[in-house]
Design a protein around this motif. Structure first.
Motif, mmCIF file in Angstrom:
data_model
loop_
_atom_site.group_PDB
_atom_site.id
_atom_site.type_symbol
_atom_site.label_atom_id
_atom_site.label_comp_id
_atom_site.label_asym_id
_atom_site.label_seq_id
_atom_site.Cartn_x
_atom_site.Cartn_y
_atom_site.Cartn_z
ATOM 1 N N ALA A 21 0.844 -1.117 0.003
ATOM 2 C CA ALA A 21 0.137 0.073 -0.016
ATOM 3 C C ALA A 21 0.763 1.132 -0.018
ATOM 4 C CB ALA A 21 -1.027 -0.005 1.258
ATOM 5 N N ARG A 22 0.280 2.537 -0.588
ATOM 6 C CA ARG A 22 1.120 3.827 -0.274
ATOM 7 C C ARG A 22 -0.180 4.631 -0.013
ATOM 8 N NH1 ARG A 22 5.597 4.842 -3.410
ATOM 9 N NH2 ARG A 22 5.313 2.767 -4.420
ATOM 10 N N LEU A 23 0.524 5.929 0.598
ATOM 11 C CA LEU A 23 -0.565 6.937 1.006
ATOM 12 C C LEU A 23 -0.939 7.346 -0.204
ATOM 13 C CD1 LEU A 23 1.193 8.502 3.951
ATOM 14 C CD2 LEU A 23 -1.046 7.251 3.992
ATOM 15 N N LYS A 24 -2.457 7.661 -0.249
ATOM 16 C CA LYS A 24 -2.814 8.434 -1.667
ATOM 17 C C LYS A 24 -1.999 9.690 -2.018
ATOM 18 C CE LYS A 24 -7.658 6.784 -0.893
ATOM 19 N NZ LYS A 24 -8.950 7.005 -0.852
ATOM 20 N N SER A 25 -1.277 10.472 -0.839
ATOM 21 C CA SER A 25 -0.483 11.416 -1.269
ATOM 22 C C SER A 25 0.951 11.213 -1.583
ATOM 23 C CB SER A 25 -0.666 12.463 -0.061
ATOM 24 O OG SER A 25 -0.019 11.752 1.132
ATOM 25 N N GLY A 26 1.032 9.923 -1.659
ATOM 26 C CA GLY A 26 2.596 9.384 -2.250
ATOM 27 C C GLY A 26 3.282 9.163 -0.817
ATOM 28 N N GLY A 27 4.600 8.718 -1.009
ATOM 29 C CA GLY A 27 5.522 8.288 0.068
ATOM 30 C C GLY A 27 5.982 6.866 -0.280
ATOM 31 N N PRO A 28 6.417 6.201 0.700
ATOM 32 C CA PRO A 28 7.290 4.969 0.489
ATOM 33 C C PRO A 28 6.141 3.711 0.228
ATOM 34 C CG PRO A 28 7.148 5.467 2.815
ATOM 35 C CD PRO A 28 6.653 6.722 2.166
ATOM 36 N N LEU A 29 6.452 2.637 -0.339
ATOM 37 C CA LEU A 29 5.621 1.444 -0.338
ATOM 38 C C LEU A 29 5.805 0.942 0.960
ATOM 39 C CD1 LEU A 29 4.405 -0.421 -2.481
ATOM 40 C CD2 LEU A 29 6.378 -1.494 -3.018
ATOM 41 N N MET A 30 4.643 0.499 1.434
ATOM 42 C CA MET A 30 4.454 -0.100 2.703
ATOM 43 C C MET A 30 3.776 -1.644 2.618
ATOM 44 S SD MET A 30 3.083 3.210 4.556
ATOM 45 C CE MET A 30 1.709 3.612 3.733
ATOM 46 N N THR A 31 3.699 -2.454 3.627
ATOM 47 C CA THR A 31 3.022 -3.501 3.754
ATOM 48 C C THR A 31 2.103 -3.485 4.937
ATOM 49 O OG1 THR A 31 5.029 -4.935 3.077
ATOM 50 C CG2 THR A 31 3.345 -5.874 3.964
ATOM 51 N N VAL A 32 0.942 -3.900 4.636
ATOM 52 C CA VAL A 32 -0.181 -3.858 5.689
ATOM 53 C C VAL A 32 0.168 -5.032 6.586
ATOM 54 C CG1 VAL A 32 -2.580 -4.189 6.065
ATOM 55 C CG2 VAL A 32 -1.782 -2.779 4.059
ATOM 56 N N VAL A 33 0.323 -4.797 7.815
ATOM 57 C CA VAL A 33 0.549 -6.040 8.626
ATOM 58 C C VAL A 33 -0.684 -6.311 9.623
ATOM 59 C CG1 VAL A 33 3.068 -5.777 8.627
ATOM 60 C CG2 VAL A 33 1.793 -4.336 10.443
ATOM 61 N N LYS A 34 -1.659 -5.287 9.801
ATOM 62 C CA LYS A 34 -2.680 -5.452 10.855
ATOM 63 C C LYS A 34 -3.797 -4.617 10.327
ATOM 64 C CE LYS A 34 -3.852 -5.179 15.832
ATOM 65 N NZ LYS A 34 -3.316 -4.647 17.016
ATOM 66 N N ILE A 35 -5.147 -5.203 10.622
ATOM 67 C CA ILE A 35 -6.369 -4.361 10.262
ATOM 68 C C ILE A 35 -6.837 -4.117 11.686
ATOM 69 C CG2 ILE A 35 -8.769 -4.511 9.187
ATOM 70 C CD1 ILE A 35 -6.479 -4.257 7.243
ATOM 71 N N ASN A 36 -7.115 -2.818 12.002
ATOM 72 C CA ASN A 36 -7.795 -2.325 13.026
ATOM 73 C C ASN A 36 -9.206 -2.042 12.845
ATOM 74 O OD1 ASN A 36 -5.097 -2.302 14.755
ATOM 75 N ND2 ASN A 36 -4.616 -0.680 13.472
ATOM 76 N N TYR A 37 -9.988 -2.577 14.051
ATOM 77 C CA TYR A 37 -11.335 -2.436 14.057
ATOM 78 C C TYR A 37 -11.938 -1.638 15.154
ATOM 79 C CZ TYR A 37 -11.674 -6.667 11.029
ATOM 80 O OH TYR A 37 -11.008 -7.435 9.873
ATOM 81 N N GLU A 38 -13.101 -0.925 15.045
ATOM 82 C CA GLU A 38 -13.794 -0.091 15.767
ATOM 83 C C GLU A 38 -15.072 -0.686 15.934
ATOM 84 O OE1 GLU A 38 -14.533 2.553 18.695
ATOM 85 O OE2 GLU A 38 -12.526 2.513 17.645
ATOM 86 N N GLY A 39 -15.508 -1.618 16.750
ATOM 87 C CA GLY A 39 -16.555 -2.534 16.873
ATOM 88 C C GLY A 39 -16.322 -3.545 15.712
ATOM 89 N N LYS A 40 -17.228 -3.465 15.105
ATOM 90 C CA LYS A 40 -17.355 -4.470 13.882
ATOM 91 C C LYS A 40 -16.899 -3.717 12.461
ATOM 92 C CE LYS A 40 -22.126 -4.203 12.962
ATOM 93 N NZ LYS A 40 -23.421 -5.056 12.972
ATOM 94 N N PHE A 41 -16.357 -2.452 12.791
ATOM 95 C CA PHE A 41 -15.954 -1.639 11.492
ATOM 96 C C PHE A 41 -14.554 -1.562 11.384
ATOM 97 C CE2 PHE A 41 -20.516 -0.349 12.470
ATOM 98 C CZ PHE A 41 -21.063 -0.615 11.314
#
Length: 72
Positions: A21-41
């Motif tokens: 993934a990359r920020l929509k505004s640019g920046g380095p290439l990153m790897t998603v390591v965790k998805i965080n939830y607020e309740g079930k969202f």
């Protein structure tokens, strides 16, 4: 995208664990390591990347609205 999908389903389609993934505004290439939830969202994703300036790995949580998946 299916108009019957709820907001959580649409957010989850942005990135998944292991995606590049990359920020929509640019920046380095990153790897998603965790998805965080607020309740079930799905709220945010924790990403890791290598900082060539400091020669070290860094990580940070980003709101899903700021990320886009990058195909390898």
């Amino acid at each position: 995208m299916d108009e019957n999908m709820n907001e959580n389903d649409r957010n989850y389609l942005v990135v998944r664990i292991g995606d590049c993934a990359r920020l929509k505004s640019g920046g380095p290439l990153m790897t998603v390591v965790k998805i965080n939830y607020e309740g079930k969202f799905v709220e945010s994703a924790e990403c890791i990347w290598f900082n060539e300036g400091t020669l070290s790995y860094q990580s940070k949580c980003f709101d899903l609205a700021t990320l886009r998946r990058v195909e390898k």
